[in-house]
Design a protein around this motif. Structure first.
Motif, PDB file in Angstrom:
ATOM      1  N   LEU A  12       0.819  -1.211   0.000  1.00 16.29           N
ATOM      2  CA  LEU A  12       0.000   0.000   0.000  1.00 16.29           C
ATOM      3  C   LEU A  12       0.853   1.261   0.000  1.00 16.29           C
ATOM      4  O   LEU A  12       0.595   2.199  -0.767  1.00 16.29           O
ATOM      5  CB  LEU A  12      -0.928   0.001   1.211  1.00 16.29           C
ATOM      6  CG  LEU A  12      -2.158  -0.903   1.144  1.00 16.29           C
ATOM      7  CD1 LEU A  12      -2.883  -0.904   2.474  1.00 16.29           C
ATOM      8  CD2 LEU A  12      -3.098  -0.453   0.028  1.00 16.29           C
ATOM      9  N   THR A  13       1.868   1.310   0.852  1.00 12.04           N
ATOM     10  CA  THR A  13       2.674   2.529   0.926  1.00 12.04           C
ATOM     11  C   THR A  13       3.458   2.752  -0.367  1.00 12.04           C
ATOM     12  O   THR A  13       3.687   3.900  -0.766  1.00 12.04           O
ATOM     13  CB  THR A  13       3.639   2.484   2.124  1.00 12.04           C
ATOM     14  OG1 THR A  13       4.415   1.278   2.074  1.00 12.04           O
ATOM     15  CG2 THR A  13       2.879   2.534   3.438  1.00 12.04           C
ATOM     16  N   ALA A  14       3.852   1.674  -1.034  1.00 11.14           N
ATOM     17  CA  ALA A  14       4.550   1.830  -2.323  1.00 11.14           C
ATOM     18  C   ALA A  14       3.587   2.343  -3.398  1.00 11.14           C
ATOM     19  O   ALA A  14       3.921   3.241  -4.182  1.00 11.14           O
ATOM     20  CB  ALA A  14       5.165   0.504  -2.751  1.00 11.14           C
ATOM     21  N   ARG A  15       2.379   1.773  -3.443  1.00  8.44           N
ATOM     22  CA  ARG A  15       1.427   2.157  -4.487  1.00  8.44           C
ATOM     23  C   ARG A  15       0.877   3.568  -4.266  1.00  8.44           C
ATOM     24  O   ARG A  15       0.673   4.325  -5.227  1.00  8.44           O
ATOM     25  CB  ARG A  15       0.278   1.152  -4.528  1.00  8.44           C
ATOM     26  CG  ARG A  15      -0.643   1.348  -5.725  1.00  8.44           C
ATOM     27  CD  ARG A  15      -1.459   0.112  -6.012  1.00  8.44           C
ATOM     28  NE  ARG A  15      -2.307  -0.267  -4.895  1.00  8.44           N
ATOM     29  CZ  ARG A  15      -2.416  -1.497  -4.428  1.00  8.44           C
ATOM     30  NH1 ARG A  15      -1.699  -2.474  -4.952  1.00  8.44           N
ATOM     31  NH2 ARG A  15      -3.240  -1.775  -3.428  1.00  8.44           N
ATOM     32  N   LEU A  16       0.650   3.921  -3.005  1.00  7.97           N
ATOM     33  CA  LEU A  16       0.085   5.244  -2.722  1.00  7.97           C
ATOM     34  C   LEU A  16       1.138   6.342  -2.719  1.00  7.97           C
ATOM     35  O   LEU A  16       0.807   7.524  -2.682  1.00  7.97           O
ATOM     36  CB  LEU A  16      -0.636   5.208  -1.374  1.00  7.97           C
ATOM     37  CG  LEU A  16      -1.871   4.299  -1.321  1.00  7.97           C
ATOM     38  CD1 LEU A  16      -2.403   4.201   0.093  1.00  7.97           C
ATOM     39  CD2 LEU A  16      -2.956   4.807  -2.270  1.00  7.97           C
ATOM     40  N   SER A  17       2.408   5.960  -2.683  1.00  6.53           N
ATOM     41  CA  SER A  17       3.525   6.899  -2.793  1.00  6.53           C
ATOM     42  C   SER A  17       3.408   8.020  -1.759  1.00  6.53           C
ATOM     43  O   SER A  17       3.257   7.766  -0.580  1.00  6.53           O
ATOM     44  CB  SER A  17       3.582   7.453  -4.222  1.00  6.53           C
ATOM     45  OG  SER A  17       4.733   8.216  -4.438  1.00  6.53           O
ATOM     46  N   SER A  18       3.451   9.276  -2.222  1.00  3.08           N
ATOM     47  CA  SER A  18       3.489  10.414  -1.296  1.00  3.08           C
ATOM     48  C   SER A  18       2.191  10.607  -0.529  1.00  3.08           C
ATOM     49  O   SER A  18       2.151  11.345   0.460  1.00  3.08           O
ATOM     50  CB  SER A  18       3.828  11.703  -2.049  1.00  3.08           C
ATOM     51  OG  SER A  18       2.845  11.976  -3.031  1.00  3.08           O
ATOM     52  N   ARG A  19       1.113   9.938  -0.965  1.00  3.32           N
ATOM     53  CA  ARG A  19      -0.159  10.069  -0.241  1.00  3.32           C
ATOM     54  C   ARG A  19      -0.154   9.261   1.057  1.00  3.32           C
ATOM     55  O   ARG A  19      -0.991   9.492   1.935  1.00  3.32           O
ATOM     56  CB  ARG A  19      -1.324   9.628  -1.123  1.00  3.32           C
ATOM     57  CG  ARG A  19      -1.549  10.531  -2.325  1.00  3.32           C
ATOM     58  CD  ARG A  19      -2.770  10.092  -3.102  1.00  3.32           C
ATOM     59  NE  ARG A  19      -2.591   8.780  -3.725  1.00  3.32           N
ATOM     60  CZ  ARG A  19      -3.577   8.069  -4.269  1.00  3.32           C
ATOM     61  NH1 ARG A  19      -4.825   8.529  -4.224  1.00  3.32           N
ATOM     62  NH2 ARG A  19      -3.319   6.909  -4.831  1.00  3.32           N
ATOM     63  N   ALA A  20       0.758   8.297   1.165  1.00  4.01           N
ATOM     64  CA  ALA A  20       0.875   7.484   2.368  1.00  4.01           C
ATOM     65  C   ALA A  20       2.014   7.995   3.235  1.00  4.01           C
ATOM     66  O   ALA A  20       3.056   8.422   2.733  1.00  4.01           O
ATOM     67  CB  ALA A  20       1.123   6.022   2.000  1.00  4.01           C
ATOM     68  N   VAL A  21       1.809   7.981   4.552  1.00  3.78           N
ATOM     69  CA  VAL A  21       2.819   8.469   5.495  1.00  3.78           C
ATOM     70  C   VAL A  21       3.141   7.349   6.477  1.00  3.78           C
ATOM     71  O   VAL A  21       3.060   7.495   7.689  1.00  3.78           O
ATOM     72  CB  VAL A  21       2.328   9.731   6.237  1.00  3.78           C
ATOM     73  CG1 VAL A  21       3.515  10.463   6.884  1.00  3.78           C
ATOM     74  CG2 VAL A  21       1.601  10.682   5.297  1.00  3.78           C
ATOM     75  N   GLY A  22       3.495   6.204   5.920  1.00  2.00           N
ATOM     76  CA  GLY A  22       3.879   5.070   6.742  1.00  2.00           C
ATOM     77  C   GLY A  22       2.691   4.266   7.230  1.00  2.00           C
ATOM     78  O   GLY A  22       1.531   4.658   7.092  1.00  2.00           O
ATOM     79  N   ALA A  23       2.992   3.109   7.795  1.00  2.00           N
ATOM     80  CA  ALA A  23       1.970   2.211   8.340  1.00  2.00           C
ATOM     81  C   ALA A  23       2.516   1.586   9.616  1.00  2.00           C
ATOM     82  O   ALA A  23       3.725   1.485   9.813  1.00  2.00           O
ATOM     83  CB  ALA A  23       1.617   1.138   7.315  1.00  2.00           C
ATOM     84  N   TYR A  24       1.599   1.134  10.470  1.00  2.00           N
ATOM     85  CA  TYR A  24       2.007   0.512  11.724  1.00  2.00           C
ATOM     86  C   TYR A  24       0.912  -0.406  12.218  1.00  2.00           C
ATOM     87  O   TYR A  24      -0.249  -0.303  11.808  1.00  2.00           O
ATOM     88  CB  TYR A  24       2.338   1.556  12.788  1.00  2.00           C
ATOM     89  CG  TYR A  24       1.159   2.430  13.194  1.00  2.00           C
ATOM     90  CD1 TYR A  24       0.407   2.143  14.331  1.00  2.00           C
ATOM     91  CD2 TYR A  24       0.802   3.546  12.440  1.00  2.00           C
ATOM     92  CE1 TYR A  24      -0.669   2.930  14.714  1.00  2.00           C
ATOM     93  CE2 TYR A  24      -0.270   4.347  12.810  1.00  2.00           C
ATOM     94  CZ  TYR A  24      -1.002   4.035  13.937  1.00  2.00           C
ATOM     95  OH  TYR A  24      -2.067   4.815  14.304  1.00  2.00           O
ATOM     96  N   ILE A  25       1.285  -1.335  13.099  1.00  2.00           N
ATOM     97  CA  ILE A  25       0.315  -2.227  13.713  1.00  2.00           C
ATOM     98  C   ILE A  25      -0.117  -1.614  15.039  1.00  2.00           C
ATOM     99  O   ILE A  25       0.705  -1.394  15.928  1.00  2.00           O
ATOM    100  CB  ILE A  25       0.914  -3.623  13.924  1.00  2.00           C
ATOM    101  CG1 ILE A  25       1.275  -4.248  12.569  1.00  2.00           C
ATOM    102  CG2 ILE A  25      -0.056  -4.530  14.688  1.00  2.00           C
ATOM    103  CD1 ILE A  25       2.044  -5.541  12.673  1.00  2.00           C
ATOM    104  N   ASP A  26      -1.390  -1.331  15.163  1.00  2.00           N
ATOM    105  CA  ASP A  26      -1.928  -0.708  16.366  1.00  2.00           C
ATOM    106  C   ASP A  26      -1.932  -1.719  17.505  1.00  2.00           C
ATOM    107  O   ASP A  26      -2.503  -2.813  17.389  1.00  2.00           O
ATOM    108  CB  ASP A  26      -3.346  -0.209  16.106  1.00  2.00           C
ATOM    109  CG  ASP A  26      -3.981   0.380  17.343  1.00  2.00           C
ATOM    110  OD1 ASP A  26      -3.470   1.395  17.840  1.00  2.00           O
ATOM    111  OD2 ASP A  26      -4.986  -0.189  17.812  1.00  2.00           O
ATOM    112  N   GLN A  27      -1.289  -1.373  18.620  1.00  2.00           N
ATOM    113  CA  GLN A  27      -1.165  -2.308  19.732  1.00  2.00           C
ATOM    114  C   GLN A  27      -2.468  -2.491  20.497  1.00  2.00           C
ATOM    115  O   GLN A  27      -2.638  -3.470  21.215  1.00  2.00           O
ATOM    116  CB  GLN A  27      -0.059  -1.843  20.682  1.00  2.00           C
ATOM    117  CG  GLN A  27       1.326  -1.965  20.086  1.00  2.00           C
ATOM    118  CD  GLN A  27       1.662  -3.403  19.702  1.00  2.00           C
ATOM    119  OE1 GLN A  27       1.763  -4.278  20.552  1.00  2.00           O
ATOM    120  NE2 GLN A  27       1.825  -3.655  18.409  1.00  2.00           N
ATOM    121  N   GLY A  28      -3.412  -1.559  20.325  1.00  2.00           N
ATOM    122  CA  GLY A  28      -4.693  -1.718  20.989  1.00  2.00           C
ATOM    123  C   GLY A  28      -5.572  -2.759  20.317  1.00  2.00           C
ATOM    124  O   GLY A  28      -6.132  -3.636  20.973  1.00  2.00           O
TER     125      GLY A  28
END
Length: 415
Positions: free
Chosen positions: A80-96
């Protein structure tokens, strides 16, 4: 600039020092065998990750589900972050929730993120802005005369600057943070980043001599060079000014190259007349975890580290591309960039060892935050321990393995 804050932890009055952690993946006759994984869908590393999550209060079924989901979540995040390029600002797994979250600057991309099974979250700052803020701290940090670290924190959409409680020696960093405003969050810590070549102990370790003194580190991962020769990867600061490594007094290998500071990785030849390298990481319980390959696990993933001092510990990946201003044993300061921060316990002598998520190699240990304590009762600090032992946060760093392999054209030894 946000107001300086302490990481949430109970402080017991110990001074802290950041140091590196590692372990040996080199396995010899009499060393632990690879764990039999045929009876369970979970590997040894995954079982340890499940234990880590259940210790936080999750039931075992949910903890298992989350651990088994991590590899797929990392793949989705990368895609997703590669395809969305500058529109994406990283990803993470929510610990909650255990779910994957993708930060976006464009609401139009939310539906694509949701279709991939992730949660879309709109944030204020794009990755370019965050990178510019971190680059400004990189420049200011070269003038620091105290230990500090800084990185892009994906969950908060800020750059985090961690400085000493006294704020001494980091004036330029703090001025830069103030100029950057809310893009930077300042955290004060009792910790002092240093590298961790500890005293010589027995166990799974590597030994070396520098300037007439004996030290220990830990083996990271086994690999082969472009000619097919067996080699060993470890931390760069373990190889600085060093020509050869031994293990239990027996020749292990000769240093081929290292990079430190700036980076923190090295590799050496491997004396196969004396040692039989295995594609495995020692768990210090009589078993070892197979290494199937390498990856870059997402922020929020569970990672385990193995080292000759603190053995096998697990924690959560907090951030990638972290810059650390280390304090060295001679009281000088050096900067290492591109590290990954996690919260598994690490102490001196673990430098260079293994960080692994599931069966995927993640990196070699570079440093961690150690807190000075008095262990012999004379009223003077004589040992640096990881944060959890004094009611403080664990802070550890590893150098991503992919960068090491690429730098020296090495191929990871896998099962």
């Amino acid at each position: 600039m946000s107001a300086p804050s302490r990481p949430r932890a109970r402080r017991l009055g110990a001074a802290a020092t950041l140091t590196a952690v590692s372990t040996a993946t080199l396995v010899v006759a009499g060393a632990p065998a690879i764990a039999d994984q045929s009876a369970t869908p979970l590997t040894g590393a995954q079982l340890a990750a499940v234990d880590q999550l259940t210790a936080t209060g999750l039931d075992r079924v949910e903890a298992t589900r989350r651990v088994l989901a991590q590899d797929d979540q990392t793949e989705v995040a990368d895609r997703l972050t590669a395809r969305l390029s500058s529109r994406a600002v990283g990803a993470y797994i929510d610990q909650g929730s255990g779910g994957l979250v993708v930060n976006l600057t464009d609401r139009a991309a939310e539906s694509e993120v949701r279709r991939a099974g992730a949660k879309a979250r709109t944030v204020q700052r794009g990755m370019d802005e965050l990178r510019r803020a971190k680059a400004a701290l990189d420049r200011a940090g070269e003038r620091a005369t105290a230990a500090a670290s800084w990185y892009i924190d994906i969950p908060s959409n800020q750059v985090v600057l961690q400085v000493p409680e006294s704020h001494g020696g980091v004036t330029d960093l703090l001025r830069t943070a103030e100029r950057l405003g809310d893009a930077v969050r300042v955290e004060s810590s009792a910790g002092t980043p240093t590298t961790q070549s500890g005293d010589l102990y027995g166990g799974q370790q590597i030994e070396f001599t520098s300037n007439g003194h004996s030290y220990v580190c830990s083996v990271g991962f086994n690999a082969t060079d472009s000619a097919g020769n067996e080699v060993m990867v470890t931390a760069g600061h373990c190889a600085e000014g060093v020509s050869r490594f031994t293990r239990n007094g027996t020749h292990l290998g000769d240093v081929k190259d290292y990079s430190f500071p700036g980076n923190d990785y090295a590799y050496s030849t491997l004396d196969t007349d004396n040692w039989n390298p295995k594609a495995a990481v020692w768990r210090y319980n009589g078993t070892a975890v197979s290494v199937s390959g390498h990856s870059k696990a997402s922020v929020g993933s569970t990672v385990c580290k193995s080292g000759r001092t603190t053995n096998w510990t697990c924690g959560e990946i907090k951030a990638h591309d972290v810059t650390v201003r280390y304090k060295m044993p001679d009281n000088s300061f050096v900067t290492v960039s591109g590290l990954t921060q996690h919260d598994a316990c690490s102490e001196g002598g673990d430098s260079g060892g293994s960080a692994i998520a599931g069966t995927s190699a993640q990196g070699v240990n570079s440093g961690g935050q150690g807190y000075e304590v008095d262990t012999n009762g004379d009223g003077k600090p004589d040992k640096a321990v990881c944060g959890e032992k004094v009611g403080e946060p664990n802070v550890s760093y590893y150098q991503p393995i992919g960068e090491v392999l690429s730098a020296y054209n090495l191929t990871l030894t896998t099962s």
